[in-house]
Write an enzyme that holds these catalytic residues in place. Structure first.
Site, PDB file in Angstrom:
ATOM      1  N   THR A 196      -1.421  72.630  72.596  1.00 24.16           N
ATOM      2  CA  THR A 196      -0.469  71.601  73.018  1.00 24.16           C
ATOM      3  C   THR A 196      -1.139  70.221  73.055  1.00 24.16           C
ATOM      4  O   THR A 196      -0.622  69.241  72.499  1.00 24.16           O
ATOM      5  CB  THR A 196       0.099  71.946  74.419  1.00 24.16           C
ATOM      6  OG1 THR A 196       0.695  73.241  74.335  1.00 24.16           O
ATOM      7  CG2 THR A 196       1.133  70.936  74.875  1.00 24.16           C
ATOM      8  N   ASP A 231      -9.258  93.721  73.384  1.00 23.81           N
ATOM      9  CA  ASP A 231      -9.900  94.818  72.638  1.00 23.81           C
ATOM     10  C   ASP A 231     -10.976  94.375  71.652  1.00 23.81           C
ATOM     11  O   ASP A 231     -11.765  95.198  71.197  1.00 23.81           O
ATOM     12  CB  ASP A 231      -8.842  95.617  71.865  1.00 23.81           C
ATOM     13  CG  ASP A 231      -7.929  96.369  72.809  1.00 23.81           C
ATOM     14  OD1 ASP A 231      -8.436  96.882  73.819  1.00 23.81           O
ATOM     15  OD2 ASP A 231      -6.720  96.428  72.552  1.00 23.81           O
ATOM     16  N   ALA A 291      -4.791  74.162  74.783  1.00 25.00           N
ATOM     17  CA  ALA A 291      -5.560  73.474  73.738  1.00 25.00           C
ATOM     18  C   ALA A 291      -4.670  73.118  72.548  1.00 25.00           C
ATOM     19  O   ALA A 291      -4.771  72.011  71.997  1.00 25.00           O
ATOM     20  CB  ALA A 291      -6.722  74.362  73.290  1.00 25.00           C
ATOM     21  N   THR A 338      -6.832  89.131  72.369  1.00 18.95           N
ATOM     22  CA  THR A 338      -6.692  90.522  72.794  1.00 18.95           C
ATOM     23  C   THR A 338      -7.980  90.946  73.478  1.00 18.95           C
ATOM     24  O   THR A 338      -9.067  90.573  73.031  1.00 18.95           O
ATOM     25  CB  THR A 338      -6.389  91.485  71.611  1.00 18.95           C
ATOM     26  OG1 THR A 338      -6.701  92.828  72.006  1.00 18.95           O
ATOM     27  CG2 THR A 338      -7.215  91.172  70.387  1.00 18.95           C
ATOM     28  N   CYS A 395       8.464  93.024  69.729  1.00 19.17           N
ATOM     29  CA  CYS A 395       9.792  92.741  69.180  1.00 19.17           C
ATOM     30  C   CYS A 395      10.013  93.530  67.893  1.00 19.17           C
ATOM     31  O   CYS A 395       9.469  93.190  66.842  1.00 19.17           O
ATOM     32  CB  CYS A 395       9.897  91.230  68.928  1.00 19.17           C
ATOM     33  SG  CYS A 395      11.344  90.746  67.993  1.00 19.17           S
TER      34      CYS A 395
HETATM   35  P1  ADP Z   1      -0.706  92.928  69.034  1.00 17.07           P
HETATM   36  O1  ADP Z   1      -0.372  91.632  68.396  1.00 17.07           O
HETATM   37  O2  ADP Z   1      -1.330  92.752  70.389  1.00 17.07           O
HETATM   38  O3  ADP Z   1      -1.486  93.850  68.119  1.00 17.07           O
HETATM   39  P2  ADP Z   1       1.709  94.553  68.584  1.00 17.07           P
HETATM   40  O4  ADP Z   1       1.063  95.501  67.629  1.00 17.07           O
HETATM   41  O5  ADP Z   1       2.616  95.108  69.604  1.00 17.07           O
HETATM   42  O6  ADP Z   1       0.657  93.672  69.392  1.00 17.07           O
HETATM   43  O7  ADP Z   1       2.522  93.491  67.711  1.00 17.07           O
HETATM   44  C1  ADP Z   1       3.214  92.426  68.308  1.00 17.07           C
HETATM   45  C2  ADP Z   1       4.471  92.119  67.559  1.00 17.07           C
HETATM   46  O8  ADP Z   1       4.164  91.716  66.219  1.00 17.07           O
HETATM   47  C3  ADP Z   1       5.431  93.298  67.363  1.00 17.07           C
HETATM   48  O9  ADP Z   1       6.184  93.576  68.510  1.00 17.07           O
HETATM   49  C4  ADP Z   1       6.289  92.772  66.234  1.00 17.07           C
HETATM   50  O10 ADP Z   1       7.230  91.846  66.694  1.00 17.07           O
HETATM   51  C5  ADP Z   1       5.252  92.049  65.369  1.00 17.07           C
HETATM   52  N1  ADP Z   1       4.831  92.962  64.292  1.00 17.07           N
HETATM   53  C6  ADP Z   1       3.926  93.966  64.357  1.00 17.07           C
HETATM   54  N2  ADP Z   1       3.867  94.626  63.194  1.00 17.07           N
HETATM   55  C7  ADP Z   1       4.760  94.063  62.365  1.00 17.07           C
HETATM   56  C8  ADP Z   1       5.211  94.299  61.027  1.00 17.07           C
HETATM   57  N3  ADP Z   1       4.700  95.295  60.288  1.00 17.07           N
HETATM   58  N4  ADP Z   1       6.162  93.483  60.516  1.00 17.07           N
HETATM   59  C9  ADP Z   1       6.673  92.472  61.239  1.00 17.07           C
HETATM   60  N5  ADP Z   1       6.321  92.215  62.505  1.00 17.07           N
HETATM   61  C10 ADP Z   1       5.374  92.984  63.072  1.00 17.07           C
END
Ligand code: ADP
Length: 326
Positions: free
Chosen positions: A27, A131, A25, A129, A76
């Site tokens: 894109t 959740d 969507a 997600t 990451c």
């Molecule tokens: P979701 O988005 O499903 O909740 P995560 O909690 O693993 O998944 O977060 C995904 C990514 O978002 C992390 O791997 C990181 O790269 C980035 N991220 C999460 N928290 C932070 C933070 N406090 N500062 C910067 N980047 C963040």
């Protein structure tokens, strides 16, 4: 502000069915408006490493019905550091991106919010997600599909449970919250629902189930969220075993099947609406906000609120489930 010419799109954090429909969507809405789209692979890691790929209309053909994400997703750690975000910014600048759509959860939006406090390239989020735990949106993409997967599995388990007078503890996802447990529990007629928000529920199980025993109910299904304080379905079953000696107790952990599969109609439609809205938001010079659904209307919610405020489970649904289960 100058008209945006090129945007990026990525999926980040935990994957969810319907992310592909959202990528499609974003894109196609962008291309329709004369905006070029760059797919960023592997979430924020790809932003830092420069995993960029031009997306044309045909690159997002035949994906609306697929689970997972064609752009891959990643967690990451480097993006949590100022140096990592600087590298990401330099890459976005080099590629002359005027905005980025992030499909992900709480964590991804926290990263996006911090990035938008430091740099001038606007980020817009799409909640993806299973959740459903994001404040500011009634639904997240993937939640409905996960619920359908759960009830399909539970319906099958109930067939075998009735044949043998068994008491089944079925664990569903939800480490922090009972969103999946409550809604799926209501939909499959669970005899009880155990969620992380309520402590010491095992003690109350006996009264929950007593009525059913009196009526010689032939099967009992207890839905347990993985974050239940007794330690998921195995923990709850262990504690409950001594109370229910007439029944043979069984435990099933549904696990990762809840993350996969072809997205439901509801998730495909939501992903399409929110993907479209995310591009519109960027064209309207919005930034640091998530597009979401409230009362079936598309809304824009600042990341600040989406990540800071707590979303409550629907207590009324839990009460209805309890009333209907006797
Ligand atoms: P979701 O988005 O499903 O909740 P995560 O909690 O693993 O998944 O977060 C995904 C990514 O978002 C992390 O791997 C990181 O790269 C980035 N991220 C999460 N928290 C932070 C933070 N406090 N500062 C910067 N980047 C963040």
């Amino acid at each position: 502000m100058a008209k945006i010419k090129r945007i990026g799109v990525l999926s980040s954090g935990g994957d969810a069915p319907g992310m592909n429909a959202a990528i499609r969507a974003v894109t196609r809405t962008a291309i329709y408006n004369g905006i070029e789209v760059i797919g960023i692979r592997h979430g924020y890691q790809g932003m830092i490493n420069g995993y960029f790929k031009l997306l044309k209309t045909f690159n997002v053909s035949d994906i609306i019905q697929r689970g997972g994400t064609i752009l891959k997703t990643a967690r990451c750690e480097e993006f949590k550091t100022p140096e990592g975000r600087k590298k990401a910014y330099n890459n976005l600048k080099d590629r002359r991106l005027d905005g980025v759509v992030v499909i992900g959860g709480d964590g991804s939006f926290t990263g996006a919010r911090i990035f938008n406090e430091e740099y001038d390239i606007p980020f817009i989020g799409i909640p993806g997600t299973i959740d459903n735990d994001i404040y500011g949106t009634d639904y997240t993409i993937g939640y409905d599909t996960a619920l359908n997967t759960v009830i399909e599995a539970v319906d099958k388990i109930r067939d075998t449970a009735s044949a043998h007078n068994r008491l089944f503890f079925i664990e569903v996802m939800g480490a922090e919250a009972g969103f999946i447990a409550i809604r799926s529990g209501l939909a499959c007629g669970a005899e009880a629902i155990i969620i992380p928000e309520i402590k010491n529920q095992v003690k109350k199980l006996r009264s929950f189930l007593e009525e059913g025993f009196k009526r010689k109910k032939s099967s009992n299904i207890i839905i347990v969220a993985e974050g239940a304080d007794e330690g998921g379905a195995f923990g709850v079953a262990k504690k409950a075993k001594k109370d229910f000696q007439d029944y043979s107790v069984r435990v099933t952990v549904l696990g990762h099947i809840q993350r996969g599969g072809s997205p439901s109609v509801y998730d495909r439609v939501t992903a399409s609406r929110l993907g479209y809205a995310a591009v519109e938001a960027l064209m309207d010079d919005q930034k640091s906000a998530m597009v979401g659904l409230q009362n079936n209307e598309v809304v824009l919610v600042p990341f600040r609120k989406a990540v800071k405020l707590h979303k409550e489970v629907n207590w009324e649904l839990l009460e209805i489930a309890n009333i209907l289960s006797v």
